[in-house]
Design an enzyme around this catalytic site. Structure first.
Site, PDB file in Angstrom:
ATOM      1  N   SER A  66       0.805  -1.235   0.000  1.00 15.75           N
ATOM      2  CA  SER A  66       0.000   0.000   0.000  1.00 15.75           C
ATOM      3  C   SER A  66       0.827   1.269   0.000  1.00 15.75           C
ATOM      4  CB  SER A  66      -0.910   0.014   1.211  1.00 15.75           C
ATOM      5  OG  SER A  66      -1.703  -1.143   1.213  1.00 15.75           O
ATOM      6  N   THR A  67       2.103   1.200   0.355  1.00 12.21           N
ATOM      7  CA  THR A  67       2.946   2.394   0.301  1.00 12.21           C
ATOM      8  C   THR A  67       2.897   3.003  -1.098  1.00 12.21           C
ATOM      9  OG1 THR A  67       4.358   1.333   1.912  1.00 12.21           O
ATOM     10  CG2 THR A  67       5.265   3.236   0.804  1.00 12.21           C
TER      11      THR A  67
END
Lengths: 556, 116
Positions: free
Chosen positions: A274-275
């Site tokens: 998700s970064t």
């Protein structure tokens, strides 16, 4: 007749005089030559007389590597090595016994016997012995034994910087890291020696130590197999600190060949999870297809073909873009990415420098793994960092570009001076950059990165957790957690990207193992320790984004 | 006539060769000295390098950290210890005036005592 005789005599006398004169002239010329030569000797004595005495070779010629503050990180020292001329030995068995006693545990009896029995006139016995061992062997007085001083590279902080500096081989030639860069690039340049003999890195030794110390604690605490982090100056691309645990001892670099000792920052491509949403959101904001309050439908899982995209922290409602980011909604970013479309997505990847291997000084660089075609499903999964593998170095450089006002700067490991030509280009708009800062800040205030907060500083960041790919499928038991954060978030100076490989569930995290529970607190620990060292001023009062928040809520 | 010329040139040759040899030995000596000094410098450099290596090893932040944890009560810098210059309160104006007056008086008495 008499007259004739007299004439002849006179003639003879004359010719004798003439000859004498000739000889006289020749002698004078000879003397003149001698005098001239003498004069030459006297006035140019230095050039014509060569000293036969012997000047020792200055072997300490490899450039010294220093950190950004001038601490020496690598330099040459001379170490004695032990060699032998086996032909001169009198009693081989005696010699073996004596040597075994002089350096306890230093030799293997059989291989030593083999060496001493060889027919060569020069055999290395042991390279790089200690000064006291040299004295002990010297005292034995064995004929045929000799010592050769050899230049070796010495790394005072051994493991701490091994992934950056690399190492040299036994002949003092760089094999990895900056050492290799020195041999393959700098030493070839003839101007190099004239300019300077020191190589100044952008790395800060003390910050690196602090970061490594904290990463080590996290590695042990979360029982991860590896932990890595990179700290970059957001405004000029200098890498201030690079740590990749486990690291190796550059004096015996054999272990560095083990795949687990890979430089995970530059040489490992990962699905960062998700970064990556930070980049997707930045694209959407930059294209103007969404703003911070644009609403995305996250009521139901998203069905694309046969794949279903679900949220980890499912809200099952309509979400604003800000909420998509802070709740880390896969559905939201998938919809965003589909709207961006394959062509524009690929263009942005290029702007973020994710298409190619990054051009920097370290030779250990991995390229990224991208999909050749961006269909809907590829876009959707890539939007939350799956099916797209980049190195943490790529992530940090791209992260810097969306946080520093939109300029992509090529990362470097060498200290930049004012006159260095910095390679830069615009990646996103300034307003986009400001919005991403705000999103990251909000995420640290009430999103998935709450544990990344640091006392005294406004920070922002994004968490990411991805299942590791093994044999072509995702392994649910093995997680890779990442964190990308910047501080101080109001006007970011530094970006820190962290990675934990296979962190385990532990009691303290209440059985959790996602990034918010391990990578985020690691960020907090590191920043609270290094920010004062870096001279970052404490953030006083509310953040500029807080003020915007209160104004916004007052209007509403 | 020729005899004088001969003698003259022979004298020059003898003087020249003498000065040449003196010069040659002088140069060789100096050269040897230079070599000796150069070698000494290199030896010293090597020793300095080894000592430096020791020094770096001893000042390794990791080692210092271990030692401080063992022997001192010092900790890492806390951000709350950092203050802005403007956070430090100004001295009250009255105090400053008193201070100035006191100092000027001290100055006067000092001058007076010196005069005496």
């Amino acid at each position: 007749m008499i007259l004739d005789k007299k004439n002849i005599k006179n003639q003879e006398q004359n010719s004798t005089k003439n000859r004498l004169k000739q000889v006289f002239v020749i002698f004078i010329l000879g003397y003149l030559v001698l005098v001239a030569k003498l004069f030459d000797y006297v006035s140019f004595a230095d050039n014509s007389i060569k000293s036969s005495s012997y000047v020792k070779a200055d072997n300490l010629s490899r450039p010294i590597i220093i950190d950004r503050n001038g601490y020496t990180l690598a330099h040459d020292i001379e170490v004695p090595s032990l060699a032998v001329n086996p032909r001169l030995l009198i009693n081989i068995e005696d010699t073996i016994d004596q040597l075994m006693i002089a350096i306890p545990g230093g030799f293997n009896r059989d291989s030593l016997r083999k060496k001493l029995n060889s027919k060569a006139s020069f055999v290395w016995l042991k390279r790089g012995i200690e000064p006291h061992q040299k004295a002990a062997i010297h005292a034995l007085g064995i004929p045929g034994i000799r010592f050769e001083d050899e230049t070796n590279r010495f790394y005072p902080y051994s493991n701490k910087l091994s992934h950056v500096i690399g190492y040299t081989n036994i002949d003092n030639i760089g094999q990895a890291g900056i050492e290799r860069h020195i041999d393959s690039n700098l030493l070839k340049d003839s101007n190099f020696y004239q300019d300077s003999k020191n190589i100044q890195l952008s790395i800060d030794l003390k910050v690196t130590h602090a970061m490594r110390d904290e990463l080590k604690k996290s590695l042990e605490k979360y029982k991860a197999i590896a932990a890595a982090g990179i700290l970059m100056d957001i405004n000029n691309g200098e890498v201030i600190s690079l740590v990749s645990l486990p690291d190796f001892d550059p004096h015996s670099p054999e272990t560095s060949q083990d795949p687990n000792y890979l430089n995970r920052i530059t040489n490992g491509a990962y699905e960062i999870g998700s970064t990556f949403k930070s980049f997707t959101v930045a694209m959407a904001l930059d294209l103007g297809i969404a703003d911070l309050d644009t609403i995305f439908d996250a009521r139901n899982p998203l069905q694309i073909g046969r794949r279903t995209i679900r949220d980890d922290h499912a809200q099952n409602r309509m979400l604003t873009l800000t909420e998509v980011y802070t709740y880390s909604s896969n559905i939201g970013t998938s919809r965003m990415a589909i709207e961006i479309g394959g062509d524009r997505f690929a263009q942005f990847l290029k702007k973020f420098g994710m298409v190619n291997r990054i051009k920097t000084e370290l030779p250990e660089l991995s390229s990224t793994l991208l999909k050749p075609k961006w269909g809907q499903i590829q876009l959707a999964t890539a939007s939350f960092g799956h099916g797209i593998a980049i190195t943490p170095l790529h992530a940090a450089a791209a992260g810097a570009s969306i946080l520093n006002g939109g300029i992509y700067i090529n990362p470097t490991f060498l200290k930049r001076t004012n006159d260095t030509n910095i390679e830069m280009r615009r990646a996103v708009d300034f307003t986009t950059s400001k919005k991403v800062r705000k999103l990251m800040y909000l995420n640290a205030i009430n999103g998935t990165a709450k544990k990344a907060q640091v006392d005294g500083y406004h920070v922002g960041g994004k968490t990411g957790s991805g299942e590791k790919v093994e044999n072509g499928t995702y392994n649910k038991d093995k997680l890779l957690t990442t964190f990308m954060g910047a501080f101080p978030i109001d006007d970011p100076k530094y970006i820190l990207f962290l990675l934990l490989d296979e962190p385990k569930r532990i009691d303290e995290t209440r059985g959790q193992r996602t990034a918010g529970w391990n990578a985020a607190p690691t960020f907090s620990n590191i920043v609270s320790r290094i920010a004062p060292m870096l001279g970052v001023k404490r953030s006083v009062g509310p953040s500029m984004f807080d003020e915007e928040l209160t104004i916004a809520s007052a209007v509403n | 006539m020729i005899r004088f010329v001969y003698i003259f040139f022979i004298c020059i040759a003898i003087l020249g060769s003498l000065s040449l040899y003196v010069l040659k030995y002088d140069t060789t000596n100096t050269e040897n000295q230079i070599t000796e000094l150069k070698n000494k410098i290199i030896d010293e450099k090597k020793i300095i390098n080894v000592l430096n290596a020791d020094f770096y090893k001893l000042t390794d932040p990791e080692r210092i950290q271990k030692l401080t944890q063992l022997h001192l009560t010092l900790g890492p810098i806390n951000i709350s210890q950092q203050k802005e210059l403007k956070d430090i309160p100004m001295k009250p104006a009255n105090d400053i005036m008193d201070d100035l007056i006191k100092r000027s008086l001290v100055g006067l008495t000092e001058i007076e005592t010196r005069r005496e």
